[in-house]
Design a protein around this motif. Structure first.
Motif, mmCIF file in Angstrom:
data_model
loop_
_atom_site.group_PDB
_atom_site.id
_atom_site.type_symbol
_atom_site.label_atom_id
_atom_site.label_comp_id
_atom_site.label_asym_id
_atom_site.label_seq_id
_atom_site.Cartn_x
_atom_site.Cartn_y
_atom_site.Cartn_z
ATOM 1 N N TRP A 273 0.814 -1.217 0.000
ATOM 2 C CA TRP A 273 0.000 0.000 0.000
ATOM 3 C C TRP A 273 0.846 1.264 0.000
ATOM 4 C CZ3 TRP A 273 -0.205 3.753 3.879
ATOM 5 C CH2 TRP A 273 0.514 3.473 5.042
ATOM 6 N N ASP A 274 1.925 1.278 0.795
ATOM 7 C CA ASP A 274 2.700 2.519 0.907
ATOM 8 C C ASP A 274 3.530 2.801 -0.345
ATOM 9 O OD1 ASP A 274 4.310 0.326 1.523
ATOM 10 O OD2 ASP A 274 5.275 1.237 3.254
ATOM 11 N N MET A 275 3.989 1.757 -1.044
ATOM 12 C CA MET A 275 4.718 1.973 -2.287
ATOM 13 C C MET A 275 3.806 2.527 -3.377
ATOM 14 S SD MET A 275 7.319 -1.294 -2.514
ATOM 15 C CE MET A 275 8.345 -0.562 -3.779
ATOM 16 N N SER A 276 2.547 2.152 -3.316
ATOM 17 C CA SER A 276 1.583 2.596 -4.315
ATOM 18 C C SER A 276 1.030 3.985 -4.019
ATOM 19 C CB SER A 276 0.431 1.593 -4.398
ATOM 20 O OG SER A 276 -0.421 1.869 -5.483
ATOM 21 N N ILE A 277 0.831 4.288 -2.745
ATOM 22 C CA ILE A 277 0.184 5.548 -2.359
ATOM 23 C C ILE A 277 1.190 6.680 -2.205
ATOM 24 C CG2 ILE A 277 -1.161 6.694 -0.551
ATOM 25 C CD1 ILE A 277 -2.713 4.730 -2.343
ATOM 26 N N PHE A 278 2.322 6.426 -1.557
ATOM 27 C CA PHE A 278 3.256 7.501 -1.239
ATOM 28 C C PHE A 278 4.229 7.727 -2.395
ATOM 29 C CE2 PHE A 278 2.212 6.214 3.264
ATOM 30 C CZ PHE A 278 1.426 7.328 3.493
ATOM 31 N N THR A 279 3.729 8.469 -3.389
ATOM 32 C CA THR A 279 4.551 8.984 -4.468
ATOM 33 C C THR A 279 4.479 10.508 -4.408
ATOM 34 O OG1 THR A 279 2.811 9.165 -6.148
ATOM 35 C CG2 THR A 279 3.847 7.003 -5.876
ATOM 36 N N ARG A 280 5.458 11.154 -4.960
ATOM 37 C CA ARG A 280 5.440 12.622 -4.935
ATOM 38 C C ARG A 280 4.255 13.181 -5.706
ATOM 39 N NH1 ARG A 280 10.512 10.892 -4.297
ATOM 40 N NH2 ARG A 280 11.711 11.919 -2.644
ATOM 41 N N HIS A 281 3.880 12.521 -6.760
ATOM 42 C CA HIS A 281 2.699 12.947 -7.518
ATOM 43 C C HIS A 281 1.454 12.876 -6.649
ATOM 44 C CE1 HIS A 281 -0.271 13.317 -10.713
ATOM 45 N NE2 HIS A 281 -0.826 12.216 -10.251
ATOM 46 N N ASN A 282 1.255 11.757 -5.972
ATOM 47 C CA ASN A 282 0.048 11.587 -5.154
ATOM 48 C C ASN A 282 -0.008 12.586 -4.008
ATOM 49 O OD1 ASN A 282 -0.931 9.509 -6.716
ATOM 50 N ND2 ASN A 282 -0.225 7.879 -5.352
ATOM 51 N N LEU A 283 1.138 12.893 -3.412
ATOM 52 C CA LEU A 283 1.133 13.772 -2.251
ATOM 53 C C LEU A 283 0.940 15.241 -2.620
ATOM 54 C CD1 LEU A 283 3.789 12.167 0.096
ATOM 55 C CD2 LEU A 283 1.322 11.884 0.076
ATOM 56 N N LYS A 284 0.903 15.537 -3.905
ATOM 57 C CA LYS A 284 0.545 16.882 -4.350
ATOM 58 C C LYS A 284 -0.969 17.039 -4.520
ATOM 59 C CE LYS A 284 4.927 17.506 -6.813
ATOM 60 N NZ LYS A 284 5.576 17.538 -8.146
ATOM 61 N N LEU A 285 -1.696 15.939 -4.429
ATOM 62 C CA LEU A 285 -3.142 15.961 -4.602
ATOM 63 C C LEU A 285 -3.831 16.554 -3.383
ATOM 64 C CD1 LEU A 285 -3.612 12.354 -6.043
ATOM 65 C CD2 LEU A 285 -3.485 14.479 -7.350
ATOM 66 N N GLU A 286 -5.027 17.066 -3.583
ATOM 67 C CA GLU A 286 -5.859 17.486 -2.467
ATOM 68 C C GLU A 286 -6.256 16.253 -1.657
ATOM 69 O OE1 GLU A 286 -6.558 20.548 -1.588
ATOM 70 O OE2 GLU A 286 -5.485 21.425 -3.297
ATOM 71 N N ALA A 287 -6.648 16.473 -0.397
ATOM 72 C CA ALA A 287 -6.969 15.350 0.495
ATOM 73 C C ALA A 287 -8.050 14.447 -0.092
ATOM 74 C CB ALA A 287 -7.396 15.884 1.856
ATOM 75 N N SER A 288 -9.080 15.048 -0.687
ATOM 76 C CA SER A 288 -10.168 14.249 -1.259
ATOM 77 C C SER A 288 -9.691 13.423 -2.448
ATOM 78 C CB SER A 288 -11.320 15.159 -1.689
ATOM 79 O OG SER A 288 -10.879 16.102 -2.659
ATOM 80 N N GLU A 289 -8.762 13.997 -3.226
ATOM 81 C CA GLU A 289 -8.223 13.278 -4.381
ATOM 82 C C GLU A 289 -7.323 12.131 -3.928
ATOM 83 O OE1 GLU A 289 -7.754 16.582 -7.859
ATOM 84 O OE2 GLU A 289 -6.457 16.854 -6.105
ATOM 85 N N LEU A 290 -6.530 12.367 -2.889
ATOM 86 C CA LEU A 290 -5.675 11.311 -2.361
ATOM 87 C C LEU A 290 -6.516 10.176 -1.787
ATOM 88 C CD1 LEU A 290 -2.863 10.228 -1.733
ATOM 89 C CD2 LEU A 290 -2.875 11.549 0.390
ATOM 90 N N PHE A 291 -7.599 10.539 -1.112
ATOM 91 C CA PHE A 291 -8.497 9.504 -0.593
ATOM 92 C C PHE A 291 -9.074 8.668 -1.737
ATOM 93 C CE2 PHE A 291 -12.731 7.956 0.536
ATOM 94 C CZ PHE A 291 -12.453 7.256 1.699
ATOM 95 N N ALA A 292 -9.418 9.320 -2.843
ATOM 96 C CA ALA A 292 -9.952 8.597 -3.993
ATOM 97 C C ALA A 292 -8.938 7.608 -4.551
ATOM 98 C CB ALA A 292 -10.389 9.586 -5.080
ATOM 99 N N VAL A 293 -7.655 7.989 -4.527
ATOM 100 C CA VAL A 293 -6.600 7.077 -4.965
ATOM 101 C C VAL A 293 -6.535 5.869 -4.034
ATOM 102 C CG1 VAL A 293 -4.108 6.802 -5.291
ATOM 103 C CG2 VAL A 293 -5.245 8.880 -6.072
ATOM 104 N N CYS A 294 -6.576 6.130 -2.738
ATOM 105 C CA CYS A 294 -6.572 5.031 -1.757
ATOM 106 C C CYS A 294 -7.769 4.105 -1.979
ATOM 107 C CB CYS A 294 -6.624 5.593 -0.337
ATOM 108 S SG CYS A 294 -5.139 6.434 0.213
ATOM 109 N N GLU A 295 -8.916 4.716 -2.182
ATOM 110 C CA GLU A 295 -10.154 3.942 -2.356
ATOM 111 C C GLU A 295 -10.066 3.036 -3.573
ATOM 112 O OE1 GLU A 295 -14.709 5.131 -1.520
ATOM 113 O OE2 GLU A 295 -13.747 6.255 -3.136
ATOM 114 N N LYS A 296 -9.492 3.558 -4.650
ATOM 115 C CA LYS A 296 -9.405 2.800 -5.899
ATOM 116 C C LYS A 296 -8.353 1.702 -5.821
ATOM 117 C CE LYS A 296 -8.553 3.426 -10.864
ATOM 118 N NZ LYS A 296 -8.249 4.411 -11.937
ATOM 119 N N LYS A 297 -7.223 1.998 -5.189
ATOM 120 C CA LYS A 297 -6.098 1.063 -5.214
ATOM 121 C C LYS A 297 -6.041 0.110 -4.032
ATOM 122 C CE LYS A 297 -2.654 3.440 -8.028
ATOM 123 N NZ LYS A 297 -1.223 3.833 -8.092
#
Length: 499
Positions: free
Chosen positions: A235-259
């Motif tokens: 999970w952390d290799m997939s979620i914690f990328t520099r691209h993802n951490l530039k997202l808004e909180a709601s967008e990051l949550f959507a990434v978590c939800e999908k992946k």
């Protein structure tokens, strides 16, 4: 070593856990003289499992603990885990890694074991800035003088038990999770686990498999994330990328939800409320078991606790759990740094005043005292603590300067507030990149093979050994092989050519 005629710069390090070990190594890299004081007879801090509850123990691990962060995202920046090790190592494997690290860099000779730090205060006179008073195993006290101090004793120094009405009248078993070791004492019993974080979920699931009747009370709800995402990565290799951490909180949550939430997208189906900011509030679990225990009727989420009675527990939705045998509180810990003057660390309201959670802005000379790894970080703390330690040693050597006091005060407002009992997950990956830039280890991305990976690949620690002070020749290969090394142990059955 110190040049001829010059007194060595001495650094006291409190604790020989993860943060203490990397601090010793970083001092040696910067030609500082570390002296580490460890109150026990072992390195590695809480990663030393014991069947017994040790006196005055804060956080402790239980028998079945494995890493919640993957090995590649946890590894120190110049010492990868073996590729033969599973993606999420057991605590025994983690302990072995720390011992190997200490042996490889010859760290233990700088540690005084069975030595408890009693007090750190300004040295009234003499050449060194700090006086450190320690107590030996035989009860004798010794004073030593140091130029700098690194506090590495961990943020989970004292267990926290909530003040709930009637708890003192409850006759069943009641413990903090630091006393939990395995599920055997709770077999066939009625058990309530209080908490909505990682430990609460793991303990509740483990006990639920023993034919116990288990309930879990979560004040704020929780978010359940699978260890492995849909792309097969942790999970952390997939979620914690520099691209993802530039997202808004709601967008990051959507990434978590999908992946990473494909097994439990609709939490309401399982009676679970997702809090508004789960990653910030510590209200999430890394679990592939929670929903199964609920679906099989072995675990039941319930409302927040209102009151305890002799054998019953009243909940805030008006329901009552009757004849409860045991309550386990996985409700966190309090910071405990009794050997340092609190006025250096806290403001008048009890909030931490530490620049980047390390340097005390209220101190006359904030550069003289550093707190290392004293936070709860999103993702692995090990990488965060290592960058803090490297940064601190650069400051001790006057290679890097702290900003002025006003600038540090202003920066503190950017990050979550910490008190003795209130803390949130710090966005550590964002902060380490800022520290990396300050100390000259932010990578040069002229290498085209690395440029895209830097933005979209996992934020492994090796990025900060590509160049600059104490660069590591193996960093580039470690970055490029991180995904391969993650899957190697689990696909070995098919041989080295398996894809």
């Amino acid at each position: 070593m110190a040049s001829e005629g010059k007194t060595a710069t001495r650094v006291a390090i409190v604790g020989a856990g993860v943060s203490g070990l990397v601090s010793i190594k970083c001092c040696l890299e910067d030609d500082l003289q570390p002296v580490c004081f460890e109150k026990s007879d072992k390195i590695a801090g809480l990663w030393n499992y014991s069947d017994e509850v040790r006196p005055d123990e804060g956080a402790a691990i239980y028998r079945s603990v494995s890493f919640n962060t993957s090995k590649e995202m946890t590894a120190f920046s110049d010492y990868p885990f073996p590729k033969e090790m599973a993606p999420f190592p057991t605590h025994k494997k983690g302990l072995a890694y720390l011992h190997d690290y200490a042996k490889h860099f010859d760290l233990e000779k700088h540690i005084q074991f069975n030595t408890k730090v009693m007090k750190i205060e300004r040295n009234g006179g003499g050449e060194k800035y700090w006086k450190v008073v320690v107590q030996k195993d035989d009860g004798t006290t010794v004073e030593e003088s140091f130029d700098y101090v690194m506090v590495c004793s961990g943020m989970f120094g004292k267990k926290f038990m909530p003040n709930i009405p009637g708890l003192d009248t409850f006759k069943g078993m009641k413990i903090n999770c630091n006393e939990y070791r395995d599920a055997e004492p709770y077999k066939d019993k009625k058990v309530l686990v209080v908490g909505g974080g990682l430990t609460a979920g793991e303990i509740a699931c483990e006990i639920a498999r023993t034919n116990a009747e288990v309930y879990i009370s979560m004040r704020n709800g929780t978010m359940c994330v699978s260890r492995l995402c849909t792309d097969g990565l942790p999970w952390d290799m997939s979620i914690f990328t520099r691209h993802n951490l530039k997202l808004e909180a709601s967008e990051l949550f959507a990434v978590c939800e999908k992946k990473c939430m494909t097994r439990m997208v609709d939490h309401k189906t399982f009676g679970i409320h997702i809090p508004e900011s789960p990653l910030a509030q510590k209200s999430f679990m890394i679990t592939d078991d929670f929903q199964d225990r609920i679906a099989q009727g072995q675990l039941t989420p319930v409302a927040d606790v209102e009151e305890f009675e002799t054998s019953n527990v009243k909940l805030k939705d008006g329901s009552v759990l009757e004849n409860v045998d045991a309550v386990i509180f996985a409700t966190g810990y309090q910071n405990s740094i009794p050997f340092v003057d609190k006025s250096l660390i806290y403001d008048d309201a009890g909030n931490w005043k530490l620049y980047r959670y390390a340097f005390p802005v209220r101190a006359e000379h904030p550069e003289r005292l550093a707190m290392i790894g004293m936070v709860s970080s999103q993702g692995s703390l090990w990488h965060f603590a290592e960058l803090q330690a490297r940064w601190a040693c650069q400051i001790f050597n006057n290679k890097v300067q702290l900003p002025d006091r006003n600038a540090m005060e202003k920066d503190i407002q950017r990050w979550p507030i910490y008190t003795d009992v209130q803390y949130h997950f710090v966005p550590g990956y964002r902060m380490v990149d800022e520290i990396a830039e300050d100390i000259g280890v932010k990578p040069d991305l002229s290498d085209p093979e690395l440029a895209e990976l830097y933005e979209y690949g996992p934020m492994v620690s090796y990025w900060h050994r590509l160049q600059g002070p104490s660069a590591w020749p193996g960093a580039r290969d470690a970055i490029l092989n991180a995904k391969e090394n993650t899957s190697y142990a689990t696909r070995r059955f098919y041989g080295d050519d398996a894809k």
